[in-house]
Design an enzyme around this catalytic site. Structure first.
Site, PDB file in Angstrom:
ATOM      1  N   ASN A 154      -9.273  10.239 -38.897  1.00 33.39           N
ATOM      2  CA  ASN A 154      -9.023  11.408 -39.523  1.00 33.39           C
ATOM      3  C   ASN A 154      -8.483  12.619 -38.787  1.00 33.39           C
ATOM      4  O   ASN A 154      -8.663  12.555 -37.665  1.00 33.39           O
ATOM      5  CB  ASN A 154     -10.587  11.891 -40.130  1.00 33.39           C
ATOM      6  CG  ASN A 154     -10.797  12.905 -41.112  1.00 33.39           C
ATOM      7  OD1 ASN A 154      -9.855  13.173 -41.878  1.00 33.39           O
ATOM      8  ND2 ASN A 154     -11.914  13.679 -40.949  1.00 33.39           N
ATOM      9  N   ASP A 173     -17.184  14.358 -39.581  1.00 29.07           N
ATOM     10  CA  ASP A 173     -16.356  14.823 -38.559  1.00 29.07           C
ATOM     11  C   ASP A 173     -16.941  14.596 -37.148  1.00 29.07           C
ATOM     12  O   ASP A 173     -16.929  15.594 -36.249  1.00 29.07           O
ATOM     13  CB  ASP A 173     -15.837  16.080 -38.832  1.00 29.07           C
ATOM     14  CG  ASP A 173     -14.949  16.318 -40.050  1.00 29.07           C
ATOM     15  OD1 ASP A 173     -14.328  15.565 -40.483  1.00 29.07           O
ATOM     16  OD2 ASP A 173     -15.124  17.253 -40.681  1.00 29.07           O
ATOM     17  N   SER A 229      -7.657  18.835 -34.808  1.00 29.48           N
ATOM     18  CA  SER A 229      -8.480  17.461 -33.820  1.00 29.48           C
ATOM     19  C   SER A 229      -7.951  16.128 -34.845  1.00 29.48           C
ATOM     20  O   SER A 229      -7.768  16.175 -36.006  1.00 29.48           O
ATOM     21  CB  SER A 229      -9.692  17.435 -33.916  1.00 29.48           C
ATOM     22  OG  SER A 229     -10.365  18.628 -33.641  1.00 29.48           O
ATOM     23  N   HIS A 258      -8.346  16.824 -38.635  1.00 28.41           N
ATOM     24  CA  HIS A 258      -9.277  17.932 -39.188  1.00 28.41           C
ATOM     25  C   HIS A 258      -8.732  19.277 -38.505  1.00 28.41           C
ATOM     26  O   HIS A 258      -8.534  19.377 -37.338  1.00 28.41           O
ATOM     27  CB  HIS A 258     -10.916  17.603 -38.543  1.00 28.41           C
ATOM     28  CG  HIS A 258     -11.707  18.495 -39.100  1.00 28.41           C
ATOM     29  ND1 HIS A 258     -12.171  18.701 -40.151  1.00 28.41           N
ATOM     30  CD2 HIS A 258     -12.270  19.586 -38.583  1.00 28.41           C
ATOM     31  CE1 HIS A 258     -13.192  19.837 -40.517  1.00 28.41           C
ATOM     32  NE2 HIS A 258     -13.097  20.338 -39.524  1.00 28.41           N
TER      33      HIS A 258
HETATM   34  C1  GAR Z   1      -5.197  19.076 -43.731  1.00 30.80           C
HETATM   35  O1  GAR Z   1      -5.358  20.374 -42.827  1.00 30.80           O
HETATM   36  C2  GAR Z   1      -6.540  18.156 -43.258  1.00 30.80           C
HETATM   37  O2  GAR Z   1      -6.906  18.341 -41.824  1.00 30.80           O
HETATM   38  C3  GAR Z   1      -7.515  18.840 -44.199  1.00 30.80           C
HETATM   39  O3  GAR Z   1      -7.010  19.157 -45.405  1.00 30.80           O
HETATM   40  C4  GAR Z   1      -5.654  19.316 -44.879  1.00 30.80           C
HETATM   41  C5  GAR Z   1      -4.725  18.396 -45.924  1.00 30.80           C
HETATM   42  O4  GAR Z   1      -3.512  19.216 -45.934  1.00 30.80           O
HETATM   43  N1  GAR Z   1      -8.868  17.930 -44.274  1.00 30.80           N
HETATM   44  C6  GAR Z   1      -9.953  18.228 -44.160  1.00 30.80           C
HETATM   45  O5  GAR Z   1     -10.387  19.314 -43.865  1.00 30.80           O
HETATM   46  C7  GAR Z   1     -10.855  17.102 -44.266  1.00 30.80           C
HETATM   47  N2  GAR Z   1     -12.262  17.455 -43.668  1.00 30.80           N
HETATM   48  P1  GAR Z   1      -2.195  18.329 -46.429  1.00 30.80           P
HETATM   49  O6  GAR Z   1      -2.727  17.720 -47.812  1.00 30.80           O
HETATM   50  O7  GAR Z   1      -1.076  19.155 -46.854  1.00 30.80           O
HETATM   51  O8  GAR Z   1      -1.806  17.217 -45.410  1.00 30.80           O
END
Ligand code: GAR
Length: 203
Positions: free
Chosen positions: A106, A144, A135, A108
């Site tokens: 994952n 997480d 991360s 984060h």
């Molecule tokens: C990313 O920053 C990812 O880390 C986060 O959502 C965003 C997706 O961006 N995920 C979380 O916060 C999970 N807890 P994207 O759809 O533009 O790749």
């Protein structure tokens, strides 16, 4: 060649970066399928690269377990070596985690174990910290809390909003994700060994 399934919920900018990297002939991994829990805008990136997609709509299921069972069934069709949660904004049920871990990672937008959960960027801003981060972890049963594979600090700047801070974090996240996938594919990073290391205590 390592085969990768990517699960998304949103715009898929990290997915896009991984697809770009994987399209290079020297990159040792290929994305074989992209799945989502909703009609994610990021599906457009999969289509651009001719990658198959599947949708398991969260709203069509009565429970997390039923949704997760269908998601796992869809993943099994593609027998990926690695499953990447790249902005999937749903917790996977434990049996799905157990089926794929440690080959389930994952990304984060915080320096874990700081600011876990769905609002990592917002929570860092609210805490008034001078730096946060990005991360990549192995997914475990917690939120997480899994073993950290890569992380890097990102400064919080005066006047930052959740959007500006997240946009500064995302390029770091992408770089870490691509590097982790590459190292898993080459065997440089052993996910089973990494997952055997006890996680750091949360704050
Ligand atoms: C990313 O920053 C990812 O880390 C986060 O959502 C965003 C997706 O961006 N995920 C979380 O916060 C999970 N807890 P994207 O759809 O533009 O790749």
């Amino acid at each position: 060649m390592l085969t990768v399934a990517v699960l998304i919920s949103g715009t898929g900018s990290n997915l896009r970066a991984l697809l770009d990297a994987a399209s290079h002939p020297d990159f040792p991994a290929r994305v074989v399928v992209v799945g989502a829990d909703r009609e994610a805008a990021g599906f457009a990136h999969a289509e651009t690269f001719g990658i198959p997609t599947f949708l398991v709509p969260w709203s069509h299921f009565d429970s997390r377990e039923e949704w997760g069972a269908e998601l796992a069934a869809q993943l099994r069709v593609w027998t990926p070596d690695l499953v990447v949660l790249s902005g999937l904004m749903r917790l996977l049920p434990a049996d799905v985690v157990h089926e794929w871990a440690p080959n389930l990672i994952n990304t984060h937008p915080a320096y874990l174990p700081e600011f876990p959960g769905a609002h990592g960027v917002r929570d860092a801003l609210a805490a008034g910290v001078a730096e946060t981060g990005a991360s990549v972890i192995v997914v475990d049963d917690g939120v997480d809390t899994g073993p950290i594979l890569a992380r890097e600090r990102v400064p919080v700047l005066p006047g930052d909003t959740e959007h500006t801070l997240h946009e500064r974090i995302k390029p770091v996240e992408r770089r870490l994700l691509i590097d982790v996938v590459r190292r898993v594919a080459t065997g440089e990073l052993d996910l089973a060994a990494a997952a055997a290391v006890p996680p750091e205590p949360t704050r």
